[in-house]
Write a protein that holds these residues in place. Structure first.
Motif, PDB file in Angstrom:
ATOM      1  N   ILE A 290      11.290 -25.344   5.145  1.00 23.30           N
ATOM      2  CA  ILE A 290      11.799 -24.571   4.492  1.00 23.30           C
ATOM      3  C   ILE A 290      11.018 -23.122   4.280  1.00 23.30           C
ATOM      4  CG2 ILE A 290      13.391 -23.729   2.538  1.00 23.30           C
ATOM      5  CD1 ILE A 290      14.051 -26.639   2.356  1.00 23.30           C
ATOM      6  N   ALA A 291       9.841 -23.550   3.834  1.00 25.40           N
ATOM      7  CA  ALA A 291       8.988 -22.114   3.546  1.00 25.40           C
ATOM      8  C   ALA A 291       8.671 -21.455   4.793  1.00 25.40           C
ATOM      9  CB  ALA A 291       7.701 -22.600   2.771  1.00 25.40           C
ATOM     10  N   ASP A 292       8.272 -22.429   5.828  1.00 22.25           N
ATOM     11  CA  ASP A 292       8.000 -21.862   7.134  1.00 22.25           C
ATOM     12  C   ASP A 292       8.946 -21.037   7.716  1.00 22.25           C
ATOM     13  OD1 ASP A 292       5.519 -22.983   7.096  1.00 22.25           O
ATOM     14  OD2 ASP A 292       6.082 -24.662   8.314  1.00 22.25           O
ATOM     15  N   GLU A 293      10.510 -21.484   7.384  1.00 20.52           N
ATOM     16  CA  GLU A 293      11.435 -20.722   7.978  1.00 20.52           C
ATOM     17  C   GLU A 293      11.559 -19.528   7.185  1.00 20.52           C
ATOM     18  OE1 GLU A 293      15.999 -21.443   9.346  1.00 20.52           O
ATOM     19  OE2 GLU A 293      14.769 -23.115   8.580  1.00 20.52           O
ATOM     20  N   LEU A 334       5.237 -21.301  -0.790  1.00 19.68           N
ATOM     21  CA  LEU A 334       5.205 -20.012  -0.268  1.00 19.68           C
ATOM     22  C   LEU A 334       3.667 -19.332  -0.788  1.00 19.68           C
ATOM     23  CD1 LEU A 334       8.747 -18.823  -0.777  1.00 19.68           C
ATOM     24  CD2 LEU A 334       7.600 -18.941   1.295  1.00 19.68           C
ATOM     25  N   VAL A 335       3.535 -19.800  -2.156  1.00 17.78           N
ATOM     26  CA  VAL A 335       1.984 -19.161  -2.602  1.00 17.78           C
ATOM     27  C   VAL A 335       1.020 -19.742  -1.803  1.00 17.78           C
ATOM     28  CG1 VAL A 335       0.441 -19.550  -4.588  1.00 17.78           C
ATOM     29  CG2 VAL A 335       2.989 -19.151  -4.971  1.00 17.78           C
ATOM     30  N   CYS A 336       1.148 -20.909  -1.302  1.00 15.17           N
ATOM     31  CA  CYS A 336       0.017 -21.400  -0.599  1.00 15.17           C
ATOM     32  C   CYS A 336      -0.011 -20.839   0.886  1.00 15.17           C
ATOM     33  CB  CYS A 336       0.310 -22.903  -0.100  1.00 15.17           C
ATOM     34  SG  CYS A 336       0.043 -24.056  -1.623  1.00 15.17           S
ATOM     35  N   ARG A 337       1.000 -20.399   1.517  1.00 16.39           N
ATOM     36  CA  ARG A 337       1.140 -19.585   2.605  1.00 16.39           C
ATOM     37  C   ARG A 337       0.534 -18.345   2.531  1.00 16.39           C
ATOM     38  NH1 ARG A 337       3.795 -23.535   2.916  1.00 16.39           N
ATOM     39  NH2 ARG A 337       4.431 -24.878   4.767  1.00 16.39           N
ATOM     40  N   ALA A 339      -1.588 -17.443   0.468  1.00 13.87           N
ATOM     41  CA  ALA A 339      -3.274 -17.633   0.603  1.00 13.87           C
ATOM     42  C   ALA A 339      -3.942 -17.816   1.793  1.00 13.87           C
ATOM     43  CB  ALA A 339      -3.470 -18.960  -0.680  1.00 13.87           C
ATOM     44  N   ALA A 340      -3.157 -18.524   2.427  1.00 16.18           N
ATOM     45  CA  ALA A 340      -3.742 -18.882   3.865  1.00 16.18           C
ATOM     46  C   ALA A 340      -3.796 -17.419   4.767  1.00 16.18           C
ATOM     47  CB  ALA A 340      -2.679 -19.874   4.720  1.00 16.18           C
ATOM     48  N   SER A 341      -2.937 -16.690   4.579  1.00 18.82           N
ATOM     49  CA  SER A 341      -2.841 -15.352   5.369  1.00 18.82           C
ATOM     50  C   SER A 341      -4.225 -14.644   5.098  1.00 18.82           C
ATOM     51  CB  SER A 341      -1.898 -14.584   4.984  1.00 18.82           C
ATOM     52  OG  SER A 341      -0.440 -14.916   5.300  1.00 18.82           O
ATOM     53  N   LEU A 342      -4.583 -14.693   3.716  1.00 12.77           N
ATOM     54  CA  LEU A 342      -5.961 -14.108   3.489  1.00 12.77           C
ATOM     55  C   LEU A 342      -7.176 -14.939   3.887  1.00 12.77           C
ATOM     56  CD1 LEU A 342      -4.992 -13.112  -0.320  1.00 12.77           C
ATOM     57  CD2 LEU A 342      -4.830 -11.577   1.979  1.00 12.77           C
ATOM     58  N   ARG A 343      -7.060 -16.348   3.440  1.00 14.50           N
ATOM     59  CA  ARG A 343      -8.200 -17.189   3.965  1.00 14.50           C
ATOM     60  C   ARG A 343      -8.359 -17.163   5.407  1.00 14.50           C
ATOM     61  NH1 ARG A 343      -5.876 -21.552   2.753  1.00 14.50           N
ATOM     62  NH2 ARG A 343      -6.366 -21.557   0.544  1.00 14.50           N
ATOM     63  N   ARG A 344      -7.380 -16.909   6.414  1.00 12.21           N
ATOM     64  CA  ARG A 344      -7.649 -17.003   7.709  1.00 12.21           C
ATOM     65  C   ARG A 344      -8.124 -15.739   8.347  1.00 12.21           C
ATOM     66  NH1 ARG A 344      -2.319 -20.385   8.672  1.00 12.21           N
ATOM     67  NH2 ARG A 344      -2.859 -22.503   7.778  1.00 12.21           N
ATOM     68  N   LEU A 345      -7.960 -14.722   7.396  1.00 13.00           N
ATOM     69  CA  LEU A 345      -8.291 -13.154   7.889  1.00 13.00           C
ATOM     70  C   LEU A 345      -7.179 -12.610   8.869  1.00 13.00           C
ATOM     71  CD1 LEU A 345     -12.108 -13.029   7.884  1.00 13.00           C
ATOM     72  CD2 LEU A 345     -10.623 -12.450   5.904  1.00 13.00           C
ATOM     73  N   GLU A 346      -5.967 -13.226   8.605  1.00 13.28           N
ATOM     74  CA  GLU A 346      -4.990 -12.548   9.619  1.00 13.28           C
ATOM     75  C   GLU A 346      -4.810 -11.252   9.694  1.00 13.28           C
ATOM     76  OE1 GLU A 346      -1.523 -14.721   8.511  1.00 13.28           O
ATOM     77  OE2 GLU A 346      -2.333 -16.761   8.916  1.00 13.28           O
ATOM     78  N   VAL A 347      -4.254 -10.823  11.004  1.00 11.07           N
ATOM     79  CA  VAL A 347      -3.992  -9.471  10.960  1.00 11.07           C
ATOM     80  C   VAL A 347      -2.948  -9.029  10.230  1.00 11.07           C
ATOM     81  CG1 VAL A 347      -2.990  -7.585  12.622  1.00 11.07           C
ATOM     82  CG2 VAL A 347      -4.641  -9.530  13.554  1.00 11.07           C
ATOM     83  N   ASN A 348      -2.941  -7.857   9.197  1.00  9.80           N
ATOM     84  CA  ASN A 348      -2.045  -7.538   8.461  1.00  9.80           C
ATOM     85  C   ASN A 348      -1.852  -8.659   7.361  1.00  9.80           C
ATOM     86  OD1 ASN A 348      -1.531  -5.012   9.664  1.00  9.80           O
ATOM     87  ND2 ASN A 348       0.177  -6.107  11.061  1.00  9.80           N
ATOM     88  N   ALA A 351      -0.577  -7.364   3.510  1.00  9.35           N
ATOM     89  CA  ALA A 351       0.796  -7.464   3.746  1.00  9.35           C
ATOM     90  C   ALA A 351       1.761  -8.668   3.790  1.00  9.35           C
ATOM     91  CB  ALA A 351       0.969  -6.481   4.762  1.00  9.35           C
ATOM     92  N   LYS A 352       1.280  -9.427   4.544  1.00 10.86           N
ATOM     93  CA  LYS A 352       1.841 -10.631   4.588  1.00 10.86           C
ATOM     94  C   LYS A 352       1.917 -11.546   3.342  1.00 10.86           C
ATOM     95  CE  LYS A 352       0.727 -11.573   9.704  1.00 10.86           C
ATOM     96  NZ  LYS A 352       0.151 -12.482  10.591  1.00 10.86           N
ATOM     97  N   ALA A 353       0.544 -11.473   2.755  1.00 16.91           N
ATOM     98  CA  ALA A 353       0.449 -12.214   1.508  1.00 16.91           C
ATOM     99  C   ALA A 353       1.269 -11.661   0.370  1.00 16.91           C
ATOM    100  CB  ALA A 353      -1.021 -12.203   1.068  1.00 16.91           C
ATOM    101  N   GLN A 354       1.400 -10.313   0.226  1.00 20.01           N
ATOM    102  CA  GLN A 354       2.153  -9.659  -0.676  1.00 20.01           C
ATOM    103  C   GLN A 354       3.705 -10.055  -0.486  1.00 20.01           C
ATOM    104  OE1 GLN A 354       1.554  -5.453  -1.162  1.00 20.01           O
ATOM    105  NE2 GLN A 354       3.428  -5.236  -2.120  1.00 20.01           N
ATOM    106  N   HIS A 355       4.237 -10.054   0.796  1.00 22.26           N
ATOM    107  CA  HIS A 355       5.592 -10.081   1.097  1.00 22.26           C
ATOM    108  C   HIS A 355       5.918 -11.753   0.637  1.00 22.26           C
ATOM    109  CE1 HIS A 355       9.443 -10.657   3.453  1.00 22.26           C
ATOM    110  NE2 HIS A 355       8.802 -11.750   3.888  1.00 22.26           N
ATOM    111  N   THR A 356       4.957 -12.611   1.324  1.00 23.18           N
ATOM    112  CA  THR A 356       5.324 -13.915   0.949  1.00 23.18           C
ATOM    113  C   THR A 356       5.197 -14.421  -0.720  1.00 23.18           C
ATOM    114  OG1 THR A 356       4.091 -14.555   2.809  1.00 23.18           O
ATOM    115  CG2 THR A 356       4.565 -16.378   1.671  1.00 23.18           C
TER     116      THR A 356
END
Length: 372
Positions: A290-293, A334-337, A339-348, A351-356
């Motif tokens: 559900i969080a992924d979706e 969602l909190v874990c996701r 964190a993953a956006s930051l840990r993986r140094l994803e593009v943007n 912003a992704k972490a803030q939105h999630t």
């Protein structure tokens, strides 16, 4: 904390070598250098020859080749095809045929430094009477303590027709040998098979032994990833980490759309990656999907995100779902996701972490209460 990356080196003679570079924030590199003076360098220069591993202590760097991963002894063990032949023969994997070590091939499919490696073993086989054949296995290399736990849990669970069979193992080296599944995996943002996923989860989530109990969610250690940014830290808050839901059930432990696959010859569904199979809270697997979706489809609300999954899960006889508890699990996922956006140094990633995190905050504890 550290930053880790991997590079595929190509040499003039056509050879290739995967090299991992890990840079530590603290003094871990210096400690590693003291353990093995043969591969340590303190002058800031990289070694002129490709050693199995090297430490550049004043740069806080640790470099190693794939086969010298200090947490994964399996790849080095697996690379010795004669030892692999003996291991598989002892456990009767290809009996009455045996692996031909000099004609068999190993192909790396995935490698996550210090965590996991996955290979395809294309086995050339021969019997004592001269008969020849071919076989194929999936091989997983894990830290030995993790591999030992996985073997116990997979044995206790007993397996199912939609799960890959574990055909051999060597926990002391972290190696697990599975049947090779000729499948097409779903994409990580493909939710059209939610009904199939719900049915398989319902069958997977059988009651675990009473002695195992219900496993709470362990602390993730994500807080430092948010602490550097006041807005993220405020949004993250202090999520509840210990969530209990009564008697434990067998859970997948890492359930996402790309863990669902279909056989090429008949379209039969399969669940992949059983490294996290363990007694736990069945709500966690549902919450992951559900969080992924919710993240992949920004305009989908909480009620619609899990509709098809939960409906098929209930129809297939899955354990009772506590909607309020599930909503808290979704928040945590969602909190874990974020964190993953930051840990993986994803593009943007910021912003992704803030939105999630904003999405997690808007999910109230009783948001799913009352759904049928």
């Amino acid at each position: 904390m550290s930053l880790c990356s991997a590079y595929e080196l190509q040499f003039s003679d056509g050879g290739e070598q995967l090299v991992v570079l890990k840079r530590y924030r603290g003094d871990k590199a210096a400690a590693l250098a003291q353990r093995d003076q043969r591969t340590s360098r303190g002058d800031g220069e990289l070694p002129s020859a490709l050693l199995p591993s090297a430490v550049v202590s004043d740069e806080r760097l640790h470099l190693w080749c794939e086969g010298d991963d200090r947490e994964l002894p399996g790849p080095q063990r697996l690379g010795d095809m004669r030892r692999t032949k003996r291991l598989l023969a002892a456990q009767g994997v290809f009996a009455p045929l045996q692996l031909r070590s000099h004609r068999s091939r190993l192909t790396r499919l995935r490698y996550r430094p210090e965590r996991r490696a996955v290979y395809r073993l294309d086995a050339a086989l021969r019997g004592d009477d001269g008969a020849r054949g071919e076989g194929r296995l999936a091989v997983r290399a894990l830290p030995p303590d993790v591999a030992a736990r996985v073997v116990v849990h997979r044995t206790d669970h007993g397996g199912a027709s939609f799960l890959p069979r574990l055909v051999a193992s060597e926990p002391r080296s972290g190696l697990l040998f599975e049947e090779w599944l000729d499948v097409t995996s779903c994409a990580d943002d493909d939710f059209q098979n939610a009904a199939v996923a719900g049915t398989l989860l319902a069958q997977l989530h059988r009651p675990a032994p009473a002695s195992a109990g219900a496993a709470p969610a362990a602390p993730s250690g994500d807080e430092p990833l948010f602490a550097w940014n006041s807005q993220l830290a405020e949004l993250a808050g202090t999520p509840t980490r210990a969530l209990h839901s009564g008697p434990g059930h067998w859970t997948h432990g890492d359930f996402h759309p790309d863990q669902l696959a279909f056989t090429r010859d008949g379209g039969e569904p399969r669940l992949l990656d059983l490294d996290g199979l363990a007694p736990g809270d069945h709500h966690a697997d549902l919450a992951d999907w559900i969080a992924d979706e919710l993240v992949a489809r920004p305009h989908t609300d909480l009620r619609r995100a899990g509709a098809a999954l939960l409906a098929s899960y209930a129809d297939a006889g899955g354990p009772v779902v506590d909607r309020e508890h599930l909503s808290r699990r979704v928040q945590l996922a969602l909190v874990c996701r974020a964190a993953a956006s930051l840990r993986r140094l994803e593009v943007n990633g910021l912003a992704k972490a803030q939105h999630t995190l904003e999405l997690a905050r808007h999910i109230g504890a009783g948001a799913m209460a009352g759904r049928g």
